[in-house]
Write an enzyme that holds these catalytic residues in place. Structure first.
Site, PDB file in Angstrom:
ATOM      1  N   HIS A  18       0.877  -1.177   0.000  1.00  0.00           N
ATOM      2  CA  HIS A  18       0.000   0.000   0.000  1.00  0.00           C
ATOM      3  C   HIS A  18       0.911   1.222   0.000  1.00  0.00           C
ATOM      4  CE1 HIS A  18      -4.050   1.523   0.390  1.00  0.00           C
ATOM      5  NE2 HIS A  18      -3.705   2.311   1.392  1.00  0.00           N
ATOM      6  N   LYS A 163     -10.248   6.378  -3.927  1.00  0.00           N
ATOM      7  CA  LYS A 163      -9.295   7.429  -3.530  1.00  0.00           C
ATOM      8  C   LYS A 163      -7.924   6.950  -3.976  1.00  0.00           C
ATOM      9  CE  LYS A 163      -7.506   8.506   1.071  1.00  0.00           C
ATOM     10  NZ  LYS A 163      -7.828   8.924   2.441  1.00  0.00           N
ATOM     11  N   LYS A 165      -3.786   7.421  -3.797  1.00  0.00           N
ATOM     12  CA  LYS A 165      -2.713   7.992  -2.973  1.00  0.00           C
ATOM     13  C   LYS A 165      -1.653   8.554  -3.907  1.00  0.00           C
ATOM     14  CE  LYS A 165      -2.869   7.329   1.066  1.00  0.00           C
ATOM     15  NZ  LYS A 165      -3.609   8.088   2.120  1.00  0.00           N
ATOM     16  N   ASP A 194      -5.500  11.710  -2.387  1.00  0.00           N
ATOM     17  CA  ASP A 194      -4.921  12.077  -1.096  1.00  0.00           C
ATOM     18  C   ASP A 194      -3.435  12.344  -1.310  1.00  0.00           C
ATOM     19  OD1 ASP A 194      -4.226  12.460   1.498  1.00  0.00           O
ATOM     20  OD2 ASP A 194      -4.917  10.499   2.232  1.00  0.00           O
ATOM     21  N   GLU A 220      -7.359  15.710  -0.921  1.00  0.00           N
ATOM     22  CA  GLU A 220      -7.174  15.536   0.533  1.00  0.00           C
ATOM     23  C   GLU A 220      -5.780  15.993   0.944  1.00  0.00           C
ATOM     24  OE1 GLU A 220      -8.437  11.682   1.814  1.00  0.00           O
ATOM     25  OE2 GLU A 220      -7.250  11.729   3.650  1.00  0.00           O
ATOM     26  N   ASP A 245      -7.102  16.443   6.530  1.00  0.00           N
ATOM     27  CA  ASP A 245      -6.959  15.136   7.192  1.00  0.00           C
ATOM     28  C   ASP A 245      -5.936  15.262   8.321  1.00  0.00           C
ATOM     29  OD1 ASP A 245      -6.865  12.541   7.949  1.00  0.00           O
ATOM     30  OD2 ASP A 245      -5.904  11.759   6.158  1.00  0.00           O
ATOM     31  N   LYS A 269     -11.243  11.206  11.974  1.00  0.00           N
ATOM     32  CA  LYS A 269     -10.645   9.922  12.351  1.00  0.00           C
ATOM     33  C   LYS A 269     -10.718   9.805  13.864  1.00  0.00           C
ATOM     34  CE  LYS A 269      -7.481   9.495   8.489  1.00  0.00           C
ATOM     35  NZ  LYS A 269      -6.105   9.570   8.017  1.00  0.00           N
ATOM     36  N   GLU A 323     -14.098   5.774   4.382  1.00  0.00           N
ATOM     37  CA  GLU A 323     -13.054   4.889   3.823  1.00  0.00           C
ATOM     38  C   GLU A 323     -12.762   3.765   4.825  1.00  0.00           C
ATOM     39  OE1 GLU A 323      -9.710   7.571   3.285  1.00  0.00           O
ATOM     40  OE2 GLU A 323      -9.332   7.665   5.427  1.00  0.00           O
TER      41      GLU A 323
HETATM   42  C1  MUC Z   1      -4.849   8.794   5.021  1.00  0.00           C
HETATM   43  O1  MUC Z   1      -4.049   9.701   4.995  1.00  0.00           O
HETATM   44  O2  MUC Z   1      -5.970   9.043   4.630  1.00  0.00           O
HETATM   45  C2  MUC Z   1      -6.439   6.196   4.852  1.00  0.00           C
HETATM   46  C3  MUC Z   1      -6.655   5.405   3.795  1.00  0.00           C
HETATM   47  C4  MUC Z   1      -5.417   5.080   3.246  1.00  0.00           C
HETATM   48  O3  MUC Z   1      -5.181   4.394   2.282  1.00  0.00           O
HETATM   49  O4  MUC Z   1      -4.462   5.713   3.934  1.00  0.00           O
HETATM   50  C5  MUC Z   1      -5.035   6.283   5.064  1.00  0.00           C
HETATM   51  C6  MUC Z   1      -4.417   7.488   5.570  1.00  0.00           C
HETATM   52 MG    MG Z   2      -5.474  11.144   4.248  1.00  0.00          MG
END
Ligand code: MUC
Ligand code: MG
Length: 369
Positions: A18, A163, A165, A194, A220, A245, A269, A323
């Site tokens: 991941h 989403k 990254k 994000d 994000e 976030d 969160k 999420e």
């Molecule tokens: C984040 O920063 O959002 C949440 C889902 C993911 O893949 O990473 C986290 C952290």
């Molecule tokens: Mg995030």
């Protein structure tokens, strides 16, 4: 009396690497807290974080040590007080440590709700929904693999919002990657990104403009945690939703961000907020300020995930969904009955407390301390 307060580090491989701007995860270390009482109740809490110290200020090891050394003796001396009084005393005696505080509070609320024979959501004010939408995060690092993964999820009716990254490559490379996925999945599939605070303000202006033009729905945490000025300017400049976030660290920061219009969406969160009750407070601040809500995750296992779901079920308006897919990223199941993900949503249990049953044999097998 609190009979035992036990902390466990449970390491579980992920189904694939991941990749995030802050860390690449191959395993996740769940931090679990189990509290038992002399009259036969057991409560569970979770304080899982991401990438050791890569994401937050507490590591799995520091959370465990701090709970064992500081929280447990204090908590044992507070038996008989209500949860508000216990948390007030803990806050007076222990600075910071929001993740540890959240895990302890979750376990206490689990016990309290079981005593009252109510689902945990009901002692947080009451749920408004029995299931919540859950998106999936594409983070394999490879555009074609991400597209194939998303298509599989849509077909299986598991997720239809994604989403991505980004932030570890150049802005141009990231934009190309995101827009290729958007094009492949089509206009009906919502794509968000994000950045995990990787961009300077100038990079953010460039990146956000291109992503907004390409039909992406949300950005994000584009900039650094403390760069509230940049978050404010970006929120004003663009029509696309800008979500806070990492900058959100509980009710105080929520209030500051709201006051300064430094986000159009909050990723709530539970651990970052410092507890389930504090998450509800963050939700309320957002609601009063006209900020939309999204249910975030620290990629917790089932305990933190379902605790979060109970919280998010009480939010008046969960405009951007959640999420809460953490358990689906793990290769091992630690519940006797897995959480139910159906029709793009996570079902929230109706039974008392958190409403889950841990497989303690499995946990004993996986835990390393
Ligand atoms: C984040 O920063 O959002 C949440 C889902 C993911 O893949 O990473 C986290 C952290
Ligand atoms: Mg995030």
């Amino acid at each position: 009396m609190y009979k035992t307060i036990e902390t466990m580090l449970v390491e579980i491989p992920t189904i694939r690497p991941h990749k995030m701007a802050v860390a690449t995860m191959q395993t996740q270390t769940l931090v679990l807290v189990k509290i038992t009482t002399n009259d036969g109740f057991t409560g569970w809490g979770e304080a899982t974080t991401i990438g050791g110290l890569g994401y937050g200020e507490e590591s799995p090891e520091s959370i465990k040590t701090n709970i064992d050394t500081y929280f447990s003796p204090l908590l044992k001396s507070l038996y008989g007080l209500n949860i508000a009084q216990i948390m007030q005393t803990i806050k007076k005696n222990i600075n910071g440590n929001r993740f540890a505080k959240c895990a302890i509070q979750t376990a206490l609320l689990d016990i309290h709700a079981q005593r009252l024979a109510l689902p945990l959501s009901e002692i947080l004010g009451g749920r408004l929904r029995d299931s919540i939408p859950v998106l999936w995060v594409l983070a394999s690092g490879d555009t074609e693999k991400d597209i194939a993964e998303a298509q599989k999820m849509i077909e299986a009716k598991r997720h239809n919002i994604f989403k991505l990254k980004i932030g570890s490559r150049s802005v141009e490379a990231d934009v190309e990657h995101v827009l290729a996925i958007k094009k492949a999945l089509g206009k009906d599939i919502s794509i968000r990104v994000d950045v995990n605070r990787a961009w300077s303000e100038l990079e953010a202006i460039k990146g956000i403009q291109a992503l907004q033009d390409g039909g992406i729905d949300l950005i994000e945490q584009p900039c650094a945690i403390d760069n509230i000025d940049a978050m404010q300017r970006l929120t004003r400049k663009f029509d696309i939703a800008i979500m806070a976030d990492e900058s959100l660290m509980g009710p105080n920061t929520a209030f500051q961000l709201a006051k300064r219009n430094a986000a159009s969406v909050f990723a709530v969160k539970v651990a970052q907020s410092g507890g389930l009750i504090e998450s509800c407070e963050v939700g309320k601040i957002a609601q009063l300020a006209g900020i939309n809500l999204y249910g975030g995750t620290m990629l917790e296992g089932p305990v933190g995930t379902i605790a979060s779901a109970h919280v998010f079920s009480t939010f008046d308006n969960l405009a951007y969904g959640t999420e809460l897919f953490g358990p689906l990223l793990l290769t091992e199941e630690i519940l006797k009955t897995p959480l139910q993900y159906q029709n793009f949503e996570l079902q929230i249990p109706q039974s008392a407390g958190l409403g889950i049953e841990l497989d303690e044999n499995k946990i004993d097998h996986l835990r390393h301390q």
